[in-house]
Design a protein around this motif. Structure first.
Motif, short mmCIF file in Angstrom:
data_model
loop_
_atom_site.label_atom_id
_atom_site.label_comp_id
_atom_site.label_asym_id
_atom_site.label_seq_id
_atom_site.Cartn_x
_atom_site.Cartn_y
_atom_site.Cartn_z
N PRO A 102 22.14 -13.11 80.45
CA PRO A 102 21.15 -13.14 79.36
C PRO A 102 21.47 -14.25 78.35
N GLY A 103 20.36 -14.59 77.83
CA GLY A 103 20.38 -15.83 76.93
C GLY A 103 19.18 -15.92 76.09
N ARG A 104 19.20 -17.05 75.09
CA ARG A 104 17.85 -17.25 74.36
C ARG A 104 17.54 -18.68 74.54
N TYR A 106 15.44 -21.71 72.00
CA TYR A 106 14.84 -21.75 70.62
C TYR A 106 14.20 -23.11 70.88
N THR A 112 10.54 -21.01 66.87
CA THR A 112 10.37 -19.79 67.95
C THR A 112 11.40 -19.51 68.82
N THR A 113 11.94 -18.26 68.98
CA THR A 113 13.23 -18.10 69.89
C THR A 113 12.56 -17.01 70.73
N VAL A 114 13.05 -17.00 72.09
CA VAL A 114 12.69 -16.05 73.19
C VAL A 114 13.77 -15.56 73.77
N ASP A 115 14.10 -14.36 74.13
CA ASP A 115 15.27 -13.97 75.01
C ASP A 115 14.82 -14.01 76.18
N VAL A 116 15.65 -14.80 77.12
CA VAL A 116 15.51 -15.04 78.59
C VAL A 116 16.67 -14.64 79.49
N ALA A 135 7.71 -17.75 79.28
CA ALA A 135 8.66 -18.27 78.28
C ALA A 135 7.88 -19.22 77.52
#
Length: 154
Positions: A102-104, A106, A112-116, A135
Protein backbone atom coordinates in the motif's frame (compact mmCIF):
# COMPACT_ATOMS: atom_id res chain seq x y z
CA UNK A 1 -43.54 -8.45 -7.97
CA UNK A 2 -40.24 -9.57 -9.59
CA UNK A 3 -38.24 -7.15 -7.40
CA UNK A 4 -39.73 -8.70 -4.24
CA UNK A 5 -38.37 -12.10 -5.26
CA UNK A 6 -34.94 -10.62 -5.92
CA UNK A 7 -34.86 -8.95 -2.50
CA UNK A 8 -36.15 -12.13 -0.85
CA UNK A 9 -33.47 -14.19 -2.62
CA UNK A 10 -30.71 -11.79 -1.53
CA UNK A 11 -31.99 -11.75 2.04
CA UNK A 12 -32.24 -15.55 2.14
CA UNK A 13 -28.76 -16.03 0.71
CA UNK A 14 -27.33 -13.58 3.25
CA UNK A 15 -28.88 -15.54 6.09
CA UNK A 16 -27.97 -18.94 4.67
CA UNK A 17 -24.43 -18.76 6.06
CA UNK A 18 -25.54 -17.63 9.52
CA UNK A 19 -25.55 -20.08 12.41
CA UNK A 20 -27.30 -17.82 14.89
CA UNK A 21 -30.23 -19.07 16.90
CA UNK A 22 -32.64 -16.36 17.86
CA UNK A 23 -34.46 -16.62 21.20
CA UNK A 24 -37.72 -18.48 20.85
CA UNK A 25 -36.72 -20.26 17.63
CA UNK A 26 -35.41 -23.69 16.82
CA UNK A 27 -32.02 -24.05 15.25
CA UNK A 28 -28.82 -26.05 15.15
CA UNK A 29 -27.25 -24.30 18.15
CA UNK A 30 -27.69 -25.65 21.64
CA UNK A 31 -28.55 -22.30 23.22
CA UNK A 32 -29.96 -19.03 22.00
CA UNK A 33 -27.52 -16.21 21.37
CA UNK A 34 -27.69 -13.47 23.99
CA UNK A 35 -26.27 -9.97 24.22
CA UNK A 36 -23.74 -11.27 26.76
CA UNK A 37 -22.28 -13.88 24.42
CA UNK A 38 -18.71 -13.08 23.42
CA UNK A 39 -16.32 -15.30 21.56
CA UNK A 40 -12.67 -14.35 21.16
CA UNK A 41 -10.47 -16.37 18.89
CA UNK A 42 -6.76 -15.73 19.24
CA UNK A 43 -4.96 -15.19 15.97
CA UNK A 44 -1.38 -16.31 15.54
CA UNK A 45 0.78 -13.53 14.13
CA UNK A 46 3.29 -14.12 11.37
CA UNK A 47 1.61 -17.17 9.88
CA UNK A 48 2.41 -19.59 12.70
CA UNK A 49 0.24 -22.67 12.94
CA UNK A 50 -0.98 -21.80 16.42
CA UNK A 51 -0.85 -19.06 19.01
CA UNK A 52 1.49 -21.17 21.12
CA UNK A 53 4.02 -21.26 18.27
CA UNK A 54 4.02 -17.44 18.15
CA UNK A 55 4.59 -16.84 21.87
CA UNK A 56 7.78 -16.85 23.89
CA UNK A 57 8.41 -18.68 27.17
CA UNK A 58 6.47 -16.08 29.19
CA UNK A 59 3.39 -16.50 27.00
CA UNK A 60 3.87 -13.08 25.37
CA UNK A 61 3.57 -12.77 21.62
CA UNK A 62 6.90 -12.67 19.85
CA UNK A 63 7.37 -9.51 17.76
CA UNK A 64 7.04 -9.91 14.04
CA UNK A 65 10.16 -9.25 12.02
CA UNK A 66 9.69 -6.44 9.48
CA UNK A 67 9.70 -7.46 5.84
CA UNK A 68 12.99 -6.13 4.47
CA UNK A 69 11.45 -5.79 0.99
CA UNK A 70 8.64 -3.45 2.08
CA UNK A 71 9.53 0.22 1.76
CA UNK A 72 8.46 2.93 4.18
CA UNK A 73 8.17 6.71 4.08
CA UNK A 74 8.95 8.93 1.11
CA UNK A 75 10.05 6.97 -1.95
CA UNK A 76 10.64 9.88 -4.30
CA UNK A 77 9.20 11.77 -7.24
CA UNK A 78 8.36 10.07 -10.51
CA UNK A 79 6.90 11.03 -13.88
CA UNK A 80 3.62 9.17 -14.28
CA UNK A 81 2.03 8.24 -17.56
CA UNK A 82 -1.44 6.76 -17.93
CA UNK A 83 -1.34 3.00 -17.37
CA UNK A 84 -3.67 0.42 -18.87
CA UNK A 85 -7.06 2.16 -18.77
CA UNK A 86 -8.85 -1.20 -18.84
CA UNK A 87 -7.18 -2.30 -15.58
CA UNK A 88 -9.44 -1.19 -12.69
CA UNK A 89 -8.39 0.12 -9.32
CA UNK A 90 -6.13 2.71 -7.78
CA UNK A 91 -2.53 1.68 -8.45
CA UNK A 92 0.89 2.93 -9.44
CA UNK A 93 3.29 0.63 -11.26
CA UNK A 94 6.73 1.94 -10.38
CA UNK A 95 10.37 0.91 -10.07
CA UNK A 96 10.47 2.70 -6.69
CA UNK A 97 9.29 -0.48 -4.87
CA UNK A 98 10.43 -4.08 -4.99
CA UNK A 99 7.22 -5.71 -3.65
CA UNK A 100 3.52 -4.87 -3.97
CA UNK A 101 2.39 -2.76 -1.02
CA UNK A 102 0.00 0.00 0.00
CA UNK A 103 1.06 3.57 -0.59
CA UNK A 104 0.03 7.11 -1.47
CA UNK A 105 0.57 9.39 -4.45
CA UNK A 106 0.62 13.19 -4.11
CA UNK A 107 0.08 15.50 -7.10
CA UNK A 108 1.36 18.98 -6.15
CA UNK A 109 -0.43 20.77 -9.02
CA UNK A 110 -3.83 20.01 -7.44
CA UNK A 111 -2.57 19.48 -3.86
CA UNK A 112 -4.28 16.07 -3.88
CA UNK A 113 -3.25 12.77 -2.33
CA UNK A 114 -4.69 9.36 -3.26
CA UNK A 115 -4.18 5.99 -1.56
CA UNK A 116 -2.96 3.44 -4.13
CA UNK A 117 -1.41 0.00 -4.40
CA UNK A 118 2.24 0.31 -5.33
CA UNK A 119 3.20 -2.40 -7.83
CA UNK A 120 6.85 -3.02 -8.71
CA UNK A 121 8.10 -2.88 -12.31
CA UNK A 122 11.58 -3.44 -13.67
CA UNK A 123 13.81 -0.50 -14.38
CA UNK A 124 16.01 2.07 -12.68
CA UNK A 125 14.42 4.21 -9.97
CA UNK A 126 14.74 7.19 -12.31
CA UNK A 127 12.48 5.53 -14.89
CA UNK A 128 8.88 6.67 -15.17
CA UNK A 129 5.84 5.04 -13.63
CA UNK A 130 2.37 4.11 -14.84
CA UNK A 131 -0.68 5.38 -12.96
CA UNK A 132 -4.17 3.89 -13.19
CA UNK A 133 -6.98 5.82 -14.87
CA UNK A 134 -8.94 6.00 -11.60
CA UNK A 135 -5.91 7.37 -9.73
CA UNK A 136 -5.22 9.96 -12.45
CA UNK A 137 -8.83 11.12 -12.29
CA UNK A 138 -8.81 11.21 -8.47
CA UNK A 139 -5.66 13.34 -8.50
CA UNK A 140 -7.08 15.69 -11.15
CA UNK A 141 -4.03 14.97 -13.31
CA UNK A 142 -4.18 15.41 -17.10
CA UNK A 143 -4.77 12.04 -18.74
CA UNK A 144 -2.66 12.90 -21.78
CA UNK A 145 0.11 14.59 -19.79
CA UNK A 146 3.11 13.35 -17.87
CA UNK A 147 2.48 14.63 -14.35
CA UNK A 148 5.20 14.44 -11.71
CA UNK A 149 3.91 12.83 -8.51
CA UNK A 150 5.45 12.19 -5.12
CA UNK A 151 5.26 8.58 -3.96
CA UNK A 152 4.97 7.44 -0.32
CA UNK A 153 4.93 3.91 1.07
CA UNK A 154 2.64 2.75 3.84
Amino acid sequence: MGMRWVILAIWASALAGCDVVLPGTFGTGSQPVSDETSIETPVAPGGQDSVEDASDADGEFAPLAPDPEVSTGTLGRTVASLGNAAEPGLWLKTPLVSVEQPGRVYFPDTNTTVDVTLIPIDGPETAGSRLSLAAMQALGAPLTGLPEVDVFAG
